[in-house]
Enzyme design. Structure first.
Site, PDB file in Angstrom:
ATOM      1  N   ASP A  40      17.522  -2.479  70.210  1.00 66.15           N
ATOM      2  CA  ASP A  40      16.172  -2.652  70.736  1.00 66.15           C
ATOM      3  C   ASP A  40      16.151  -2.878  72.242  1.00 66.15           C
ATOM      4  O   ASP A  40      15.083  -3.134  72.810  1.00 66.15           O
ATOM      5  CB  ASP A  40      15.473  -3.821  70.045  1.00 66.15           C
ATOM      6  CG  ASP A  40      14.979  -3.468  68.652  1.00 66.15           C
ATOM      7  OD1 ASP A  40      14.832  -2.258  68.371  1.00 66.15           O
ATOM      8  OD2 ASP A  40      14.758  -4.390  67.851  1.00 66.15           O
ATOM      9  N   ARG A  88      17.811 -10.134  68.809  1.00 62.19           N
ATOM     10  CA  ARG A  88      17.465  -9.630  70.131  1.00 62.19           C
ATOM     11  C   ARG A  88      17.860 -10.580  71.265  1.00 62.19           C
ATOM     12  O   ARG A  88      17.817 -10.189  72.439  1.00 62.19           O
ATOM     13  CB  ARG A  88      15.969  -9.324  70.217  1.00 62.19           C
ATOM     14  CG  ARG A  88      15.512  -8.213  69.270  1.00 62.19           C
ATOM     15  CD  ARG A  88      14.196  -7.629  69.714  1.00 62.19           C
ATOM     16  NE  ARG A  88      14.325  -6.962  71.012  1.00 62.19           N
ATOM     17  CZ  ARG A  88      13.289  -6.460  71.683  1.00 62.19           C
ATOM     18  NH1 ARG A  88      12.067  -6.561  71.194  1.00 62.19           N
ATOM     19  NH2 ARG A  88      13.471  -5.857  72.853  1.00 62.19           N
ATOM     20  N   ARG A 101       4.922 -14.086  67.917  1.00 59.60           N
ATOM     21  CA  ARG A 101       6.171 -14.190  68.683  1.00 59.60           C
ATOM     22  C   ARG A 101       6.071 -15.309  69.730  1.00 59.60           C
ATOM     23  O   ARG A 101       6.471 -16.436  69.477  1.00 59.60           O
ATOM     24  CB  ARG A 101       6.498 -12.847  69.362  1.00 59.60           C
ATOM     25  CG  ARG A 101       6.700 -11.683  68.378  1.00 59.60           C
ATOM     26  CD  ARG A 101       7.982 -11.797  67.592  1.00 59.60           C
ATOM     27  NE  ARG A 101       8.224 -10.631  66.742  1.00 59.60           N
ATOM     28  CZ  ARG A 101       8.809  -9.500  67.133  1.00 59.60           C
ATOM     29  NH1 ARG A 101       9.208  -9.369  68.385  1.00 59.60           N
ATOM     30  NH2 ARG A 101       9.002  -8.521  66.282  1.00 59.60           N
ATOM     31  N   HIS A 138       2.695  -7.953  69.027  1.00 63.97           N
ATOM     32  CA  HIS A 138       2.762  -8.259  70.453  1.00 63.97           C
ATOM     33  C   HIS A 138       1.427  -7.908  71.093  1.00 63.97           C
ATOM     34  O   HIS A 138       0.754  -6.952  70.672  1.00 63.97           O
ATOM     35  CB  HIS A 138       3.847  -7.431  71.147  1.00 63.97           C
ATOM     36  CG  HIS A 138       5.192  -8.056  71.196  1.00 63.97           C
ATOM     37  ND1 HIS A 138       6.347  -7.317  71.373  1.00 63.97           N
ATOM     38  CD2 HIS A 138       5.596  -9.353  71.124  1.00 63.97           C
ATOM     39  CE1 HIS A 138       7.397  -8.123  71.384  1.00 63.97           C
ATOM     40  NE2 HIS A 138       6.966  -9.361  71.232  1.00 63.97           N
ATOM     41  N   CYS A 188       6.275  -0.559  75.665  1.00 60.84           N
ATOM     42  CA  CYS A 188       7.468  -1.285  75.214  1.00 60.84           C
ATOM     43  C   CYS A 188       8.712  -0.840  75.984  1.00 60.84           C
ATOM     44  O   CYS A 188       9.607  -1.643  76.246  1.00 60.84           O
ATOM     45  CB  CYS A 188       7.696  -1.079  73.726  1.00 60.84           C
ATOM     46  SG  CYS A 188       6.510  -1.923  72.660  1.00 60.84           S
TER      47      CYS A 188
END
Length: 273
Positions: free
Chosen positions: A70, A95, A140, A169, A266
């Site tokens: 990612d 992550r 998140r 997000h 992103c």
């Protein structure tokens, strides 16, 4: 109206999707049993970089790291305002190692990097508008991080609650169209709590509203330079509305990245000097 929109040159940080894959599930879009076409992802990503360069923007890159699939989603690495870097502390353990490599890039480039004390996922949930930091929470980034961000930058932080896990997000539900004198945004209202919708309506009465289909096509995971909007071609209604408001949609298909819950924004970290 289009001719009155003035683009501003941007400086973007990206990461090649050499190791892109869906190896775990940390959002509703991710299914590890769904194969990823890495060659297609590479071509789509190169198309995005080409579109940025063709419109006069500067693009710099962090080297991809094996085992961090990612890492291509550079926006989550930090938020940079006025040359100050507020780094990331990812919610998912998978992550968290990404932060080390992005922090090193920024430090090598001469920046000091603030390490957050609370879970915070960079431009995924922190959106600079030119006046405020719009800050997402609910899935998140934590509200405690919002306070930390305000103390660090000294700019007002507006907390917004996300309520639909598909839009985990803030940058999947909202993006800034113009961060200059005509500051404005586009967003999908139903991604937010009722109170957050009221806040957005008060702050941005002329915002461009997206449909659910636009949002599911990652049309709100877009990047604008104040005139050109780099947008998923599948977000047809939103593109038409942007055109009506004087913006120039630039379609770039990053559909392969949707398998990991990502899109144009992103993959794009903006470095604001």
């Amino acid at each position: 109206m289009t001719d009155t929109r003035v683009p501003r040159r941007r400086r973007f940080l990206v990461c090649e999707p050499r190791h892109f894959a869906v190896q775990y599930a940390i959002n509703p879009w991710m299914h590890p049993d769904t194969p990823v076409d890495v060659d297609l992802a590479q071509r789509q990503w190169q198309d995005l970089i080409g579109a940025y360069l063709a419109h006069g923007h500067t693009v710099e890159a962090v080297a991809p790291v094996p085992g961090l699939p990612d890492m291509v989603f550079a926006a989550n690495s930090a938020v940079v305002v006025g040359g100050r870097v507020f780094g990331s502390l990812f919610h998912a353990a998978e992550r968290r190692p990404e932060s080390t490599h992005y922090d090193m890039w920024f430090k090598t480039a001469g920046y000091d990097v603030h390490r957050p004390e609370n879970v915070c996922e960079g431009e995924g949930d922190l959106v600079w508008t030119g006046r405020y930091v719009l800050a997402g929470t609910g899935f998140r980034t934590t509200r405690e991080a919002h306070r930390e961000v305000q103390e660090f930058f000294g700019h007002p932080v507006i907390s917004l609650t996300l309520v639909d896990p598909r839009f985990y997000h803030l940058d999947t539900a909202l993006f800034v169209l113009d961060d200059g004198p005509e500051e404005n945004i586009a967003y999908y209202p139903q991604a937010f709590s009722p109170g957050s919708r009221e806040v957005l309506q008060r702050l941005y009465p002329n915002a461009v509203l997206a449909t659910e289909q636009d949002a599911l096509a990652f049309g709100l995971n877009s990047v604008s330079d104040g005139r050109h909007v780099f947008i998923a071609p599948q977000a047809e209604t939103l593109a038409a509305r942007l055109d009506e408001h004087g913006y120039v949609p630039v379609p770039v298909d990053l559909s392969e990245f949707r398998k990991a819950g990502g899109g144009i924004k992103c993959c794009t970290q903006e470095i604001r000097s």
